[in-house]
Design a protein around this motif. Structure first.
Motif, PDB file in Angstrom:
ATOM      1  N   ARG A 161       0.837  -1.199   0.000  1.00 40.92           N
ATOM      2  CA  ARG A 161       0.000   0.000   0.000  1.00 40.92           C
ATOM      3  C   ARG A 161       0.875   1.253   0.000  1.00 40.92           C
ATOM      4  O   ARG A 161       1.771   1.416   0.824  1.00 40.92           O
ATOM      5  CB  ARG A 161      -0.904  -0.004   1.239  1.00 40.92           C
ATOM      6  N   PRO A 194       0.478   5.178   0.350  1.00 44.06           N
ATOM      7  CA  PRO A 194      -0.514   6.179   0.748  1.00 44.06           C
ATOM      8  C   PRO A 194      -0.722   7.351  -0.205  1.00 44.06           C
ATOM      9  O   PRO A 194      -1.852   7.837  -0.321  1.00 44.06           O
ATOM     10  CB  PRO A 194       0.002   6.648   2.125  1.00 44.06           C
ATOM     11  N   GLU A 213      -4.434   7.521  -4.067  1.00 45.11           N
ATOM     12  CA  GLU A 213      -5.808   7.303  -3.613  1.00 45.11           C
ATOM     13  C   GLU A 213      -6.712   7.270  -4.841  1.00 45.11           C
ATOM     14  O   GLU A 213      -6.627   8.136  -5.708  1.00 45.11           O
ATOM     15  CB  GLU A 213      -6.263   8.431  -2.685  1.00 45.11           C
ATOM     16  N   GLN A 236     -14.664  -5.280  -5.313  1.00 46.79           N
ATOM     17  CA  GLN A 236     -13.562  -4.492  -4.783  1.00 46.79           C
ATOM     18  C   GLN A 236     -12.557  -4.215  -5.896  1.00 46.79           C
ATOM     19  O   GLN A 236     -12.260  -5.100  -6.705  1.00 46.79           O
ATOM     20  CB  GLN A 236     -12.884  -5.217  -3.620  1.00 46.79           C
ATOM     21  N   ARG A 248      -8.744  -2.055  -7.067  1.00 46.20           N
ATOM     22  CA  ARG A 248      -7.522  -1.360  -6.678  1.00 46.20           C
ATOM     23  C   ARG A 248      -6.681  -1.116  -7.927  1.00 46.20           C
ATOM     24  O   ARG A 248      -6.858  -1.784  -8.956  1.00 46.20           O
ATOM     25  CB  ARG A 248      -6.718  -2.163  -5.663  1.00 46.20           C
ATOM     26  N   TYR A 259       3.655  -1.347  -5.845  1.00 42.04           N
ATOM     27  CA  TYR A 259       2.779  -0.520  -5.017  1.00 42.04           C
ATOM     28  C   TYR A 259       1.309  -0.714  -5.389  1.00 42.04           C
ATOM     29  O   TYR A 259       0.976  -1.055  -6.530  1.00 42.04           O
ATOM     30  CB  TYR A 259       3.145   0.960  -5.155  1.00 42.04           C
ATOM     31  N   SER A 288      -2.856   0.983  -4.612  1.00 43.93           N
ATOM     32  CA  SER A 288      -3.691   2.057  -4.085  1.00 43.93           C
ATOM     33  C   SER A 288      -4.538   1.538  -2.934  1.00 43.93           C
ATOM     34  O   SER A 288      -4.438   0.360  -2.532  1.00 43.93           O
ATOM     35  CB  SER A 288      -4.603   2.600  -5.188  1.00 43.93           C
ATOM     36  N   ASN A 289      -5.405   2.371  -2.416  1.00 44.02           N
ATOM     37  CA  ASN A 289      -6.423   1.945  -1.477  1.00 44.02           C
ATOM     38  C   ASN A 289      -7.404   0.998  -2.186  1.00 44.02           C
ATOM     39  O   ASN A 289      -7.439   0.940  -3.430  1.00 44.02           O
ATOM     40  CB  ASN A 289      -7.192   3.140  -0.923  1.00 44.02           C
ATOM     41  N   ILE A 290      -8.195   0.262  -1.433  1.00 47.92           N
ATOM     42  CA  ILE A 290      -9.212  -0.636  -2.025  1.00 47.92           C
ATOM     43  C   ILE A 290     -10.533   0.136  -2.130  1.00 47.92           C
ATOM     44  O   ILE A 290     -11.031   0.680  -1.147  1.00 47.92           O
ATOM     45  CB  ILE A 290      -9.389  -1.905  -1.177  1.00 47.92           C
ATOM     46  N   LEU A 291     -11.076   0.169  -3.333  1.00 49.32           N
ATOM     47  CA  LEU A 291     -12.334   0.857  -3.609  1.00 49.32           C
ATOM     48  C   LEU A 291     -13.456  -0.189  -3.651  1.00 49.32           C
ATOM     49  O   LEU A 291     -13.412  -1.112  -4.469  1.00 49.32           O
ATOM     50  CB  LEU A 291     -12.247   1.602  -4.942  1.00 49.32           C
TER      51      LEU A 291
END
Length: 400
Positions: A303, A305, A308, A376, A378, A392, A394-397
């Protein structure tokens, strides 16, 4: 006045901070608490004092008064389509001219809602100048970014759109059938050189000088159809053209060795047929092997940060877009990032494996995506970070 944020000939790889520390630094940068006292010299007002733009690197600049102009120099090795654009809140305009001062193109606003310019032109090799001024006498800071348009290809097909071979073993993907990847090699002293490919794709290599004269060709010499070119070069600029034999498609990597010293100081990169770069397991020092090799595990995506994602949006270090954000030798707080490959993934729920979404794979950029079904999501990326390969995510959408 202007200041280029990255000089390829002077940069020193800093000690890499933790991701949390980097994120905090990015926050400081975004809020203006980092580097607030850094002064930039007022230069680049004429062609003689122009600042050279490095492709893929944002150049920070500022217009101090209503009559101030900034001049940037663009050096193109061969024919290619380039895109030059600005960023920021200052209303600026630009004129692109050739080495004789003849105007090629000009732009004030890239769109009805933008104060920034964007110029896209196909140019022959040579020197060009970009003159930036405030629209209606506007003043303030801005950014300039020049990119070679590759149409989604990971490496350009021509010498003008070539990728400079760096200190890292360079990953590539030959897709679709008939694709060619061009690599530039700068030699400053007479040297013996060995060029080789690794990976599952049967590749062909052609080495040529800057005048287009073919110096060597090879389609064999390595494992599994990979080629090896072993020759001696005098100082100059050379190009390695890599293609797949008999219309194949797939991934590979290319390595350069000068006078017996391998340029790549990092572990060798394994390239599966997907074209994504992966690190080999312990004890694998070649990056290629025979038929009995064990399968390379899927890398773990950590992850990151500053990345996003939302529905139809992507934010990188607090800059949000609904399109694509270029990440090609991007200097962020002294760390240089290049996205070798990025792709969106989906899974139905946490118990399922992630799978790539067709049509979302890109290179040298991170792109937004709008899901059309529940699940879900990413965005993952294989990133060269100061010459070291990182993975790397991203966040999980979650989409209901």
């Amino acid at each position: 006045m202007n200041q280029t944020t990255f000089d390829a000939g002077m940069v020193k790889a800093p000690r890499r901070p933790s991701i949390g520390g980097l994120f905090a630094a990015v926050v400081a940068l975004a809020t203006g608490t980092a580097g607030a006292d850094m002064a930039m010299p007022d230069d680049g007002n004429t062609r003689a004092t122009s600042t050279v733009i490095a492709f893929g690197i944002r150049t920070e600049a500022s217009l101090e008064h209503r009559d101030d102009v900034d001049v940037f120099r663009i050096e193109l090795q061969g024919r290619a389509e380039i895109a030059v654009q600005s960023g920021g809140t200052t209303d600026i305009m630009a004129v692109l001219s050739d080495s004789e001062g003849e105007t090629i193109a000009a732009n004030d606003d890239a769109s009805a809602t933008s104060l920034n310019f964007r110029i896209v032109e196909t140019l022959d090799g040579g020197v060009y100048y970009l003159t930036v001024s405030g629209s209606g006498g506007a003043t303030g800071p801005y950014r300039v970014l020049a990119r070679i348009q590759r149409g989604g290809d990971d490496h350009g097909d021509t010498v003008g759109a070539s990728t400079r071979i760096t200190a890292m073993e360079t990953a590539g993907s030959l897709r679709p059938a008939g694709d060619i990847d061009a690599f530039r090699i700068d030699v400053n002293a007479e040297t013996a050189i060995v060029l080789r490919t690794k990976g599952p794709t049967d590749t062909v290599g052609r080495l040529q000088d800057s005048a287009g004269n073919v110096l060597a060709e090879a389609d064999t010499g390595g494992d599994r159809g990979n080629f090896v070119i072993d020759t001696t070069l005098t100082p100059g600029i050379y190009y390695l053209m890599v293609s797949a034999k008999d219309g194949e498609t797939g991934g590979y990597s290319v390595e350069a060795e000068f006078d017996g010293h391998v340029v790549c100081a990092n572990p060798a990169v394994r390239v599966p047929d997907s074209g994504a770069a992966e690190m080999p397991g312990d004890g694998d020092d070649s990056g290629s092997s025979g038929e009995d090799d064990e399968e390379v595990d899927e890398p773990v995506y950590e992850r990151f940060p500053p990345i996003e994602v939302g529905i139809g949006t992507i934010t990188l270090a607090f800059q949000t877009t609904t399109g694509c954000e270029p990440v090609d030798e991007l200097n962020l707080l002294g760390i240089v990032y290049t996205v070798l490959r990025s792709v969106w993934q989906r899974r139905a729920d946490e118990s399922d494996d992630w799978t790539d979404i067709d049509g979302t794979e890109t290179t040298l950029e991170l792109c937004a995506y709008s899901p059309t079904e529940s699940g879900q999501y990413r965005l993952i990326a294989d990133v060269e970070e100061n010459g070291e390969l990182k993975h790397y995510a991203s966040n999980i959408l979650t989409v209901e």
